[in-house]
Design a protein around this motif. Structure first.
Motif, PDB file in Angstrom:
ATOM      1  N   ASN A   1       0.833  -1.192   0.000  1.00 34.07           N
ATOM      2  CA  ASN A   1       0.000   0.000   0.000  1.00 34.07           C
ATOM      3  C   ASN A   1       0.879   1.258   0.000  1.00 34.07           C
ATOM      4  O   ASN A   1       2.038   1.193   0.373  1.00 34.07           O
ATOM      5  CB  ASN A   1      -0.945   0.010   1.208  1.00 34.07           C
ATOM      6  N   PRO A   2       0.305   2.376  -0.418  1.00 40.05           N
ATOM      7  CA  PRO A   2       1.093   3.613  -0.412  1.00 40.05           C
ATOM      8  C   PRO A   2       1.486   4.033   1.008  1.00 40.05           C
ATOM      9  O   PRO A   2       0.798   3.717   1.968  1.00 40.05           O
ATOM     10  CB  PRO A   2       0.148   4.653  -1.018  1.00 40.05           C
ATOM     11  N   VAL A   3       2.584   4.736   1.099  1.00 44.54           N
ATOM     12  CA  VAL A   3       3.006   5.365   2.343  1.00 44.54           C
ATOM     13  C   VAL A   3       2.813   6.862   2.135  1.00 44.54           C
ATOM     14  O   VAL A   3       3.175   7.404   1.088  1.00 44.54           O
ATOM     15  CB  VAL A   3       4.482   5.036   2.662  1.00 44.54           C
ATOM     16  N   TYR A   4       2.237   7.501   3.117  1.00 44.87           N
ATOM     17  CA  TYR A   4       1.966   8.933   3.000  1.00 44.87           C
ATOM     18  C   TYR A   4       3.005   9.733   3.773  1.00 44.87           C
ATOM     19  O   TYR A   4       3.312   9.426   4.920  1.00 44.87           O
ATOM     20  CB  TYR A   4       0.546   9.244   3.491  1.00 44.87           C
ATOM     21  N   ALA A   5       3.526  10.755   3.110  1.00 45.07           N
ATOM     22  CA  ALA A   5       4.573  11.596   3.686  1.00 45.07           C
ATOM     23  C   ALA A   5       4.090  13.046   3.734  1.00 45.07           C
ATOM     24  O   ALA A   5       3.212  13.442   2.965  1.00 45.07           O
ATOM     25  CB  ALA A   5       5.843  11.495   2.830  1.00 45.07           C
ATOM     26  N   PRO A   6       4.695  13.827   4.611  1.00 46.27           N
ATOM     27  CA  PRO A   6       4.297  15.239   4.686  1.00 46.27           C
ATOM     28  C   PRO A   6       4.915  16.059   3.564  1.00 46.27           C
ATOM     29  O   PRO A   6       5.900  15.667   2.949  1.00 46.27           O
ATOM     30  CB  PRO A   6       4.858  15.680   6.042  1.00 46.27           C
ATOM     31  N   ASP A   7       4.320  17.192   3.318  1.00 43.65           N
ATOM     32  CA  ASP A   7       4.861  18.206   2.419  1.00 43.65           C
ATOM     33  C   ASP A   7       4.887  19.502   3.218  1.00 43.65           C
ATOM     34  O   ASP A   7       4.266  19.603   4.277  1.00 43.65           O
ATOM     35  CB  ASP A   7       3.976  18.345   1.177  1.00 43.65           C
TER      36      ASP A   7
ATOM     37  N   LEU B   1      12.860   5.174  -6.011  1.00 42.70           N
ATOM     38  CA  LEU B   1      13.736   6.239  -5.540  1.00 42.70           C
ATOM     39  C   LEU B   1      12.890   7.364  -4.966  1.00 42.70           C
ATOM     40  O   LEU B   1      11.958   7.834  -5.611  1.00 42.70           O
ATOM     41  CB  LEU B   1      14.594   6.786  -6.693  1.00 42.70           C
ATOM     42  N   VAL B   2      13.215   7.771  -3.757  1.00 43.06           N
ATOM     43  CA  VAL B   2      12.548   8.898  -3.119  1.00 43.06           C
ATOM     44  C   VAL B   2      13.614   9.934  -2.807  1.00 43.06           C
ATOM     45  O   VAL B   2      14.603   9.639  -2.141  1.00 43.06           O
ATOM     46  CB  VAL B   2      11.825   8.479  -1.818  1.00 43.06           C
ATOM     47  N   VAL B   3      13.414  11.134  -3.329  1.00 46.21           N
ATOM     48  CA  VAL B   3      14.328  12.239  -3.062  1.00 46.21           C
ATOM     49  C   VAL B   3      13.631  13.178  -2.086  1.00 46.21           C
ATOM     50  O   VAL B   3      12.493  13.580  -2.316  1.00 46.21           O
ATOM     51  CB  VAL B   3      14.702  12.994  -4.358  1.00 46.21           C
ATOM     52  N   THR B   4      14.309  13.489  -1.021  1.00 43.49           N
ATOM     53  CA  THR B   4      13.760  14.393  -0.023  1.00 43.49           C
ATOM     54  C   THR B   4      14.779  15.484   0.235  1.00 43.49           C
ATOM     55  O   THR B   4      15.915  15.397  -0.221  1.00 43.49           O
ATOM     56  CB  THR B   4      13.400  13.636   1.268  1.00 43.49           C
ATOM     57  N   GLU B   5      14.366  16.501   0.943  1.00 41.38           N
ATOM     58  CA  GLU B   5      15.316  17.526   1.342  1.00 41.38           C
ATOM     59  C   GLU B   5      15.085  17.827   2.811  1.00 41.38           C
ATOM     60  O   GLU B   5      13.986  17.695   3.323  1.00 41.38           O
ATOM     61  CB  GLU B   5      15.204  18.785   0.479  1.00 41.38           C
TER      62      GLU B   5
ATOM     63  N   PRO C   1       4.163  22.330   7.814  1.00 44.24           N
ATOM     64  CA  PRO C   1       4.097  21.029   7.149  1.00 44.24           C
ATOM     65  C   PRO C   1       2.645  20.537   7.129  1.00 44.24           C
ATOM     66  O   PRO C   1       1.872  20.838   8.032  1.00 44.24           O
ATOM     67  CB  PRO C   1       4.967  20.129   8.037  1.00 44.24           C
ATOM     68  N   ILE C   2       2.319  19.797   6.091  1.00 45.83           N
ATOM     69  CA  ILE C   2       0.983  19.210   5.955  1.00 45.83           C
ATOM     70  C   ILE C   2       1.158  17.694   5.929  1.00 45.83           C
ATOM     71  O   ILE C   2       1.746  17.139   4.989  1.00 45.83           O
ATOM     72  CB  ILE C   2       0.271  19.690   4.673  1.00 45.83           C
ATOM     73  N   ALA C   3       0.657  17.040   6.953  1.00 40.61           N
ATOM     74  CA  ALA C   3       0.819  15.592   7.083  1.00 40.61           C
ATOM     75  C   ALA C   3       0.110  14.853   5.954  1.00 40.61           C
ATOM     76  O   ALA C   3      -0.924  15.301   5.448  1.00 40.61           O
ATOM     77  CB  ALA C   3       0.266  15.129   8.429  1.00 40.61           C
ATOM     78  N   ALA C   4       0.680  13.737   5.564  1.00 35.61           N
ATOM     79  CA  ALA C   4       0.058  12.786   4.622  1.00 35.61           C
ATOM     80  C   ALA C   4      -0.364  13.424   3.311  1.00 35.61           C
ATOM     81  O   ALA C   4      -1.360  13.025   2.715  1.00 35.61           O
ATOM     82  CB  ALA C   4      -1.119  12.083   5.282  1.00 35.61           C
ATOM     83  N   SER C   5       0.390  14.392   2.813  1.00 32.56           N
ATOM     84  CA  SER C   5      -0.012  15.056   1.577  1.00 32.56           C
ATOM     85  C   SER C   5       0.702  14.522   0.336  1.00 32.56           C
ATOM     86  O   SER C   5       0.363  14.904  -0.779  1.00 32.56           O
ATOM     87  CB  SER C   5       0.182  16.565   1.696  1.00 32.56           C
TER      88      SER C   5
END
Length: 124
Positions: free
Chosen positions: A8-14, A35-39, A22-26
């Protein structure tokens, strides 16, 4: 969770710049994403909880940018999201700049140092 929840998808904040929050689960990250690129400014920080978070990353890169270009971009971004130019300059001087100095002290811990000198626009 991205590595272990494969059905299932994993939800991350933006981060919402207009709200400065920050907005949770967006952001939905589907199981087939490879590949997941974050900063994150503090991913190399020695202050908890950052070392624990760093261990979850496959790699952490540090992007080196000319200080004048960085400050100009920050002022422009703050102004674009509603601050007056004076407010934006004050914020950069009082908040962003001390953070940048702190973060720069940890660049030697990065897996890769990306020097943007050859890619920068002439924004000085």
């Amino acid at each position: 969770r991205i590595r272990t929840e494969l059905d299932n998808p994993v939800y991350a904040p933006d981060f919402e710049r207009v709200l400065e929050q920050p907005i949770a689960a967006s952001i939905a990250i589907d199981p087939d994403v490879r590949l997941v690129v974050t900063e994150g400014n503090y991913l190399l920080s020695a202050t908890l909880p950052w070392p624990v978070i760093r261990e979850l990353m496959a790699e952490v890169w540090y992007v080196e940018l000319d200080n004048t270009v960085r400050r100009n971009r920050l002022v422009a971004r703050h102004a674009a999201f509603g601050k007056s130019e004076a407010e934006a300059r004050r914020w950069v001087a009082e908040v962003d700049e001390p953070n940048a100095r702190q973060i720069a002290l940890t660049r030697h811990l990065a897996d890769l140092l990306v020097d943007m000198a050859g890619f920068e626009d002439d924004e000085r």
